[in-house]
Design a protein around this motif. Structure first.
Motif, PDB file in Angstrom:
ATOM      1  N   ILE A   1       0.827  -1.222   0.000  1.00 33.72           N
ATOM      2  CA  ILE A   1       0.000   0.000   0.000  1.00 33.72           C
ATOM      3  C   ILE A   1       0.856   1.265   0.000  1.00 33.72           C
ATOM      4  N   LYS A   2       2.176   1.121  -0.018  1.00 32.49           N
ATOM      5  CA  LYS A   2       3.052   2.287   0.098  1.00 32.49           C
ATOM      6  C   LYS A   2       2.901   3.266  -1.059  1.00 32.49           C
ATOM      7  N   ASP A   3       2.463   2.760  -2.207  1.00 31.96           N
ATOM      8  CA  ASP A   3       2.288   3.642  -3.361  1.00 31.96           C
ATOM      9  C   ASP A   3       0.907   4.291  -3.399  1.00 31.96           C
ATOM     10  N   LYS A   4       0.046   3.902  -2.464  1.00 32.71           N
ATOM     11  CA  LYS A   4      -1.286   4.503  -2.418  1.00 32.71           C
ATOM     12  C   LYS A   4      -1.225   5.867  -1.742  1.00 32.71           C
ATOM     13  N   GLU A   5      -2.061   6.771  -2.216  1.00 34.35           N
ATOM     14  CA  GLU A   5      -2.143   8.063  -1.548  1.00 34.35           C
ATOM     15  C   GLU A   5      -2.785   7.908  -0.180  1.00 34.35           C
ATOM     16  N   CYS A   6      -3.841   7.068  -0.122  1.00 35.31           N
ATOM     17  CA  CYS A   6      -4.579   6.924   1.133  1.00 35.31           C
ATOM     18  C   CYS A   6      -5.090   5.507   1.268  1.00 35.31           C
ATOM     19  N   HIS A   7      -5.136   5.010   2.511  1.00 34.49           N
ATOM     20  CA  HIS A   7      -5.594   3.651   2.795  1.00 34.49           C
ATOM     21  C   HIS A   7      -6.580   3.724   3.961  1.00 34.49           C
ATOM     22  N   TYR A   8      -7.742   3.059   3.816  1.00 36.04           N
ATOM     23  CA  TYR A   8      -8.820   3.204   4.791  1.00 36.04           C
ATOM     24  C   TYR A   8      -9.016   1.938   5.618  1.00 36.04           C
ATOM     25  N   SER A   9      -9.366   2.126   6.883  1.00 41.60           N
ATOM     26  CA  SER A   9      -9.769   1.011   7.739  1.00 41.60           C
ATOM     27  C   SER A   9     -11.238   0.707   7.507  1.00 41.60           C
ATOM     28  N   ASN A  10     -11.710  -0.407   8.054  1.00 37.81           N
ATOM     29  CA  ASN A  10     -13.146  -0.622   8.137  1.00 37.81           C
ATOM     30  C   ASN A  10     -13.738   0.359   9.148  1.00 37.81           C
ATOM     31  N   THR A  11     -15.047   0.486   9.145  1.00 35.03           N
ATOM     32  CA  THR A  11     -15.692   1.348  10.122  1.00 35.03           C
ATOM     33  C   THR A  11     -15.692   0.684  11.500  1.00 35.03           C
TER      34      THR A  11
END
Length: 321
Positions: free
Chosen positions: A198-208
């Motif tokens: 995921i290092k190349d992703k701008e943003c990474h989301y958790s579950n709610t």
């Protein structure tokens, strides 16, 4: 703009077969059409479709994407999936990261799957007729279509789906109802595995997750954001509940943490009295944790390609507009 087409596979209200459990099939009406608008939640490109076929890998999975409070993946089976997918490309939607949910969780979803016609500049779309709702749960985390599109149609260059050996797929996911998902907690722990992917992703989301009756999610910038780009991990708490309560303002105080996995301690930052509203849906820190320290293996914060984040929330005040 959407319109129904009768070009090859795309037939309005076509009757097909849909898998309901391993080895069983039942007639189900499926709607197929072209539309101009791209998928709202995810598109992904397979750059070399011919190599995928030669590899004999049964499926190609999209990267994980976030939609309506949950993480998802899309799987494309170029040679079809078992139980009736012969001579067809199969496509499925899967809910992932369900280990953070309670034992009897259920998510009711209306979804659409897509493949892009690069000559017509339109998206071939398939969905259940009458926007049928599908239940995702611990016993079934995946729904989709065995006969998404015929292999012959997809690979016919004149049809426009594959150009320069590349094709584009997509998905839309709309959560209609959810139940038994989350325990109401003060502290939520997010184990981010396979961090290198995921290092190349701008943003990474958790579950709610649920705190004092309100749903939240974490937003991680693996390479930092704004002034801290390529300097720090950036971490934010976002108010998922604003989707359902846009007139509500809520003041919260929270602690953001990252775990030192070698000595079982935490680096911690306190965010004081932050008001969440439609004008400010998230609060956090650009300079949450230095990337230099994260990438130093002797520090113990990134271990086995995994980091462990934690947030502790306290709701201080409510204000309805």
């Amino acid at each position: 703009m959407e319109h129904i087409t009768k070009d090859d596979d795309a037939v309005e209200n076509s009757r097909s077969y849909k898998e309901i459990s391993p080895g069983l099939r039942t007639p189900a009406k499926i709607l197929r059409y072209y539309r101009d608008i791209p998928p709202a939640h995810n598109t992904f490109k397979i750059e070399s479709f011919s190599n995928l076929l030669k590899s004999n890998v049964p499926k190609h999975q999209s990267d994980k994407f976030w939609a309506n409070g949950f993480n998802w993946k899309v799987s494309v089976y170029p040679k079809g999936r078992n139980n009736g997918g012969e001579d067809y490309v199969s496509m499925y939607l899967e809910i992932v990261d369900t280990h953070t949910l309670t034992q009897n969780w259920e998510v009711y979803v209306n979804y659409k799957l897509f493949v892009y016609d690069q000559l017509k500049d339109k998206y071939y779309t398939i969905q259940d007729v009458d926007s049928k709702i599908r239940r995702f749960g611990s016993t079934r985390t995946e729904w989709g279509f065995n006969k998404f599109i015929s292999f012959q149609t997809l690979t016919n260059a004149s049809k426009g789906y594959i150009q320069d050996d590349a094709c584009v797929f997509g998905a839309e996911v709309f959560v209609i109802k959810q139940s038994g998902l989350m325990e109401d907690v003060n502290t939520y722990t997010w184990k981010v595995e396979n961090f290198s992917t995921i290092k190349d992703k701008e943003c990474h989301y958790s579950n709610t997750f649920l705190v004092h009756g309100y749903s939240w999610y974490l937003c991680l910038f693996p390479n930092g954001c704004y002034e801290e780009k390529n300097k720090s991990l950036s971490l934010y708490v976002n108010a998922d509940w604003l989707q359902r309560n846009p007139k509500l303002r809520l003041c919260a105080e929270f602690k953001l943490r990252i775990k030192n996995q070698r000595n079982d301690t935490y680096h911690e930052a306190l965010i004081r009295e932050s008001w969440f509203s439609t004008t400010c849906k998230g609060w956090g820190l650009q300079a949450f944790f230095p990337l230099m320290d994260l990438n130093d293996s002797s520090k113990g914060f990134l271990l086995n390609d995994t980091i462990i984040l934690q947030v502790e929330n306290t709701v201080l005040s409510l204000n309805k507009k």
